[in-house]
Design an enzyme around this catalytic site. Sequence first.
Site, PDB file in Angstrom:
ATOM      1  N   SER A   1       1.389  -3.087   2.705  1.00 44.36           N
ATOM      2  CA  SER A   1       2.307  -1.979   2.450  1.00 44.36           C
ATOM      3  C   SER A   1       2.776  -2.004   0.996  1.00 44.36           C
ATOM      4  CB  SER A   1       3.469  -2.034   3.451  1.00 44.36           C
ATOM      5  OG  SER A   1       4.185  -0.822   3.457  1.00 44.36           O
TER       6      SER A   1
ATOM      7  N   ASP B   1      -1.991   4.581  11.320  1.00 48.76           N
ATOM      8  CA  ASP B   1      -1.022   4.199  10.289  1.00 48.76           C
ATOM      9  C   ASP B   1      -1.035   5.277   9.214  1.00 48.76           C
ATOM     10  OD1 ASP B   1       0.586   3.028   8.392  1.00 48.76           O
ATOM     11  OD2 ASP B   1      -0.722   1.301   8.020  1.00 48.76           O
TER      12      ASP B   1
ATOM     13  N   HIS C   1       1.535   0.563  11.790  1.00 53.71           N
ATOM     14  CA  HIS C   1       1.688   0.078  10.417  1.00 53.71           C
ATOM     15  C   HIS C   1       1.787  -1.439  10.364  1.00 53.71           C
ATOM     16  CE1 HIS C   1       2.546   0.225   6.206  1.00 53.71           C
ATOM     17  NE2 HIS C   1       3.762  -0.250   6.337  1.00 53.71           N
TER      18      HIS C   1
END
Length: 328
Positions: free
Chosen positions: A181, A253, A315
């Site tokens: 991320s 995601d 995610h």
Amino acid sequence: MPVVHCSSNLPITPYIYERLVYFIKASSISSCISDNLLLVNKTFNDGGCPPHINFCNDEIINPTAGQTVVELVLNAKKGELGSGYLAVDHGKKVVILAFRGSTTRQDWFSDFEIYPVNYSPLCVKEYRKLIEEGKIRECEGCKMHRGFLRFTETLGMDVFKKMESILESFPEYRIVVTGHSLGAALASLAGIELKIRGFDPLVLTFATPKIFNSEMKQWVDELFETDAIEKESILKDEIQFRKGYFRVVHTGDYIPMVPPFYHPAGLEMFINKVGLPQNAEDIEYRGKNNRLTLKDGFREGMSGLVEDWLHVYEHRAYFIDVVGCSGL
């Protein structure tokens, strides 16, 4: 474990699958920096990282835990961006530079500073020299996500000096820069700086948001020789995985699909299974063929705060549940 062939006809070998799982775990323990639980000059299984994390102390799960030394911890100060750590796995002969995902208020603020700004490298002297020598072209018209470019303002030279020192002692070791991320975006930028300084890293990111405009995406692909790696992989029927820029993306995601006006660089591996566990047969090598669209990332009935959206299951589910300083 059998070799699994993807729709692109390139195999996800046991070696590549093991690397993917290893580095998402290495990336995930960067979350322990928030609690000051990564200690310099110690091996993973001798207090270098928390004993409650299996990846750090269980040599069945991580056979080289006792040979992996934490060399440097980057703990971003208030108003700064970019916590991470530098470690050397002497068993695998790899230098790991891993960055933490969104944790602090500054991390969240940077995630949402999405307007484009002109790109300027940290290593300006080396950048200009490469251009003058004709080794790279100038990144003309290059713009990127403002929030992530802030990282170059706080990334100190200590990382590069320490890495140079390590590689002087172990010149045969490879460099892997990784993150999930926000950490993936920072790993991308750190990888660019390492390339400019003459290193040849493998940048391996998970759930990377889009951060480049089209001009910079093209320049980054040239810098990491993305086309050449893709062609060699197809020619040899084997993903060339020692250097270059690779992104791992999970179905459902949506973070890798935003902001929609930016572009992803590098070569993509796509996890097409929602739930854990995810095995080699659940990974599709897509290479430069980025087929993600924003609508594919949203589920029906999805509601709540934006910060809640950033932590949806899809995610976090990248071979493990990537959530905080957990057991792994």
